[in-house]
Enzyme design. Structure first.
Site, PDB file in Angstrom:
ATOM      1  N   TYR A 440      58.717  42.854  64.578  1.00  0.00           N
ATOM      2  CA  TYR A 440      57.771  42.720  63.463  1.00  0.00           C
ATOM      3  C   TYR A 440      58.458  42.667  62.089  1.00  0.00           C
ATOM      4  CZ  TYR A 440      57.252  48.000  63.425  1.00  0.00           C
ATOM      5  OH  TYR A 440      57.417  49.346  63.380  1.00  0.00           O
ATOM      6  N   GLU A 441      57.651  42.399  61.080  1.00  0.00           N
ATOM      7  CA  GLU A 441      58.157  42.199  59.707  1.00  0.00           C
ATOM      8  C   GLU A 441      59.168  41.062  59.643  1.00  0.00           C
ATOM      9  OE1 GLU A 441      56.469  43.698  57.654  1.00  0.00           O
ATOM     10  OE2 GLU A 441      55.634  45.254  58.940  1.00  0.00           O
TER      11      GLU A 441
END
Lengths: 593, 593
Positions: A440-441
């Site tokens: 993620y990110e």
């Protein structure tokens, strides 16, 4: 029952001995309120919270999970009380400006506090983390009125924050999002669309949730230059700051995931929800990147925390587990077998993790210091240099620290043998919870593209050249009794310099080149960074006496001999180029002959 | 919904083109009943079973899990019917002797059938796998009467089998097991003790379960030379073959695990349970190792199956997922974005997995052929050579094929971005299910000790020297238009030869040396093995025309340029030796300063 003892001695060593933090703080007017005693007291308090509050909720949170029913999310038992305690302790605003109720602590320090929470309960940590990130974006881009309305209550924990970027068809490629923002006559907007993977999109920890939502206005340009950022509160905030009507923004469901199960990952439906523009139309991505860059360093800290937790548990298990005998002869004749610490392969796994932890922690503090310079320094040249450094190292902090942490957690799990696969020992949860940090990110692949593209090729290697110059200066200053790390550091610096030049040249010849070798380059620069950190650790340790410091030098030797050799294969892969990868037709990948 | 298309074309290529299997079978009297048409028909039937029966049960089995209540284990919905269908298809006895109702198919073929079942449902596959392994141990060491009593019904699936080795305090170190076997006057034994991690220790798929249990008789010598093997049936078998009374052997609970949740992993309690000695007292480990070696190759196949499944799903996702644009310019102007296959980094992940799959499959068939030589050849020299080769390569098959498969599955999961972390896409289950393959049946660390110790240092490098000689002969015979793989193969062979010699020398100087470098050595020999397999693949592909074969050559190039460079870091780590690892005190690992 998994254990965790906050590595306070190592943290203090990094702050005090490696980075001379107090001197740095005291020499800066805006940080002069921080000294070593304050910093250590904060770390000790956080250690208690992590050990006593979030650690015991880690497994129960995983077993119970976040729960969605009738449009509402509830968190696992104990989370609400823990969040209240965390908020009341002032932890959410630890690094926030005093103007909004924060404690204005430097990033060098908050990364260490974050590490303890990520170590003991990553699912829990994500709730305040998103608030802090949203707060940073608002602090940078929102109007004074918006800041006054939202920030103080976000830092007290009465309200919380989210970031709403991803849509079902648009993740990395935000330019193609479909969520619409239609302007109303009163200056507000109606936000309509579906967002997915929204961490903390709904929960029962706070009274209100402030969603930061990316959307496109009707006449917005195509692509990423036509994206605007909006505040979309769960409950509309009245002029007096009280909560008004429920906005038409809420969760449609939560995801069933591999890990971080106590963190609610929501599908969010916005149905003409009332939104307030942050900053200017079509400039939303810049604001969101303030938040994203903060989160990206935080994901690296998530890796570090998990790796430390995994290491501690594996080291304890290895000490307690009796199996087989030392090749040097029986070590514990009174016991049915020796501890598995007699086996070099078990030590190899533990030392890989430990070397990773100590280098990662130093690196996190180093990047934290650079961020502090960008925020607090009054010297424009220093700020400019630190901005370049942060730009260069953010993808390393996010991707390299999570890749190496995952390998460390996998090794730690293996130390447990079959018990590593069983829930009660906690290692399998650690691996499952950590895996998302690589994804993620911005996936670690995307981080690598950022490093090799925007941060290296685009500036013709300026950022990395500045970094290498600093590293060379540091290494050249080392005493000759540290030649083993001095030579290694200088060699790696030269190797990265050469390979960077090669990349810049070959990228001009073949547009596919940089994408194909990006991950290998990121790992190569990661290895350079860890070598540099060990050079700093070794220098600090050499200046002291005692076993603690001797062990730092021994671990530096371990890193050089047993981890750094990975650089050669990374460089060889970069040299192989893109042709061998791009020569296959697209059909090749799915065709069954 | 995850997909799986059995890679039949690749399987046929390996059997027919790379290994000339039909010629091998037809030249051996005991295998003359097998030809290519028969083999292909078997693979096609298994493909249907895997695609239509076990694949649809994979996720539901994970969600539901095996269930323990009131001393009984029930398998997830659909498993019972699937097992019945599998048994009725004759699959359990596919490789078993005809005397006991088997189909006497060569291992070269059964490894490919197993791959499909492991790809689509590893939890399911473990149930028959344990029966087959137990059958092999009985076939080698049990009395004629025991064989007649148990084997036919195990191959029909009416009964099933387990292996009961591990105890709470004894896993790798079986010499310290505590389970006792007290002789009765009638020649039977009373077995008392607790075994853990018993796959299929109880379930509802068969009428009876035949446990093979390691235990110690009262006057047994200490350590691994005092271990005996016993048959302990769940239900005592009457003289006429019918089921008699329930034995005092049963599950006390099942484990809650990271993955393979539909496979019941039991704690087994033996409470003066009736047992029958297999072979001689104190010779139990040898019998169990027949089973263990079979399972170890099977774990490698589990890795291969999972990696193929992960690859196929990731390749399909990458083809369907539109995100960003090619660096070479827009490739799909009619679509909002290009497929992510335009990105070299996505291709890198897919090609890593695909190269792993094709080399692993060839290697599994190669080891299968060596096992077939040991079983079916009438040439004592050939049998002796093949026995050495199997001894050398079993730890590679188990550990290297599962380590590389895990990396491939992790890469495939990353191709999905955030969706890789979500249950519905199936990738996270694949990773969770696969993880155990690196751990059970002897951790990959233990496999590495076996390779470097018993299989290399103990025989003064004879086994690896024979293997290298074969590889050199093969490479030297390659045409000059295959120089790229010829040269690489010869270089790697020499590198392994040199490093092996170094290991043998340094092991004499330092007893800790081999343990500390074992995993790196196993990976180095694994890379040699995959290089050899690609040399064989390239030779076979070069002899044919068409895109399918061109792609095999291109993948060989990929392997040489993008995977093989890992060898350099493995060799460097081996050279660093044990001192840097063993110099830390045992206290170091757990001390908080």
């Amino acid at each position: 029952m998994p254990i965790y003892n906050a590595p306070l001695a190592d943290m203090k060593f990094i702050l005090n001995d490696v980075f001379n933090a107090e001197q740095f703080w005291q020499s800066n007017e805006k940080l002069a309120h921080v000294d070593s005693a304050t910093a250590e007291a904060i770390l000790e308090e956080m250690a208690k919270f992590a050990q006593n509050v979030t650690l015991p909720l880690n497994r129960t949170g995983d077993e119970e999970g976040a729960h969605y029913e009738n449009g509402k999310v509830t968190t696992p038992a104990g989370f609400k009380e823990a969040f209240k305690q965390y908020a009341e302790g002032g932890w959410i605003g630890l690094g926030a400006d005093e103007e909004w109720g924060g404690q204005a602590m430097p990033k060098m320090l908050t990364v260490l506090a974050d590490e303890m929470l990520f170590a003991t309960n990553p699912s829990f940590m994500l709730y305040p983390l998103l608030s802090v990130g949203a707060g940073m974006a608002l602090n940078s881009y929102a109007s004074q009125e918006q800041k006054e309305t939202y920030l103080p209550k976000m830092y007290t924990g009465e309200w919380s924050g989210t970031m709403c970027l991803t849509e079902p068809h648009a993740g990395t490629d935000l330019g193609i999002i479909k969520t619409k923002a239609e302007p109303n006559a009163d200056g507000t907007y109606n936000i309509t669309g579906t967002k997915i993977f929204i961490t903390g999109g709904d929960h029962d920890l706070s009274e209100n949730i402030i969603h930061l939502v990316l959307a496109k206005t009707p006449d917005a340009p195509a692509g990423s230059r036509g994206i605007s950022l909006f505040i979309v509160p769960k409950f509309i905030v009245n002029a007096d700051g009280s909560l008004g009507e429920r906005n038409t923004a809420g969760p449609g469901s939560i995801e069933h995931k591999m890990g971080i199960k106590a963190s609610a990952t929501c599908v969010m439906n916005f149905d003409a929800a009332k939104g307030y523009l942050v900053g200017k139309e079509n400039h939303g991505l810049a604001a969101m990147f303030v938040m994203m860059n903060y989160e990206r360093l935080s994901m690296g800290i998530q890796g570090l925390g998990a790796s430390e937790y995994a290491y501690q548990n594996a080291a304890q298990y290895a000490t307690d587990r009796l199996q087989g005998r030392s090749a040097q002869g029986v070590q514990s004749p009174s016991k049915p077998a020796d501890s598995i610490l007699v086996h070099g392969d078990v030590r190899r796994m533990l030392l890989n993790a430990r070397a990773n932890n100590e280098a990662s922690r130093a690196f996190a503090v180093y990047v934290g210091q650079q961020l502090d310079i960008t925020k607090f320094s009054t010297d424009p040249e220093a700020v400019a240099a630190a901005n370049n450094r942060v730009a260069l190292l953010t993808p390393i902090a996010k991707a390299y620290l999570t890749d190496t942490a995952f390998n460390a957690a996998i090794d730690a799990q293996m130390v447990f043998g079959g018990h590593g696969f069983i829930r009660e020992w906690g290692m399998e949860q650690c691996v499952r919870d950590l895996r998302i940090a690589q994804i993620y990110e911005g996936t670690n692949g995307v981080q690598s593209q950022d490093l090799i593209g925007r941060k290296t090729i685009k500036c013709n290697g300026e950022f990395i050249a500045e970094y290498i110059a600093e590293i060379r200066d540091f290494a050249n200053d080392l005493d000759s009794d540290l030649n083993f790390i001095k030579d290694a550091t200088l060699d790696v610096a030269t190797e990265i310099e050469v390979v960077t030049q090669r990349i810049i040249e070959r990228a001009q010849e073949n547009a596919d080149f940089s994408n194909a070798v990006a991950v290998d380059y990121l790992h190569a620069v990661g290895l350079l960074s860890f070598t540099y950190m060990f050079a700093r650790i070794a220098k600090a340790a050499k200046a002291k006496e005692g076993q603690f410091y001797q062990d730092k030098l021994a671990l530096t030797h371990y890193f050089i001999q047993r981890v750094l050799p990975e650089l050669s294969s990374r460089v060889a892969k970069i040299k192989s180029g893109a042709e061998v990868i791009m020569s296959f037709s697209e059909d090749y990948f799915t065709t069954q002959a």
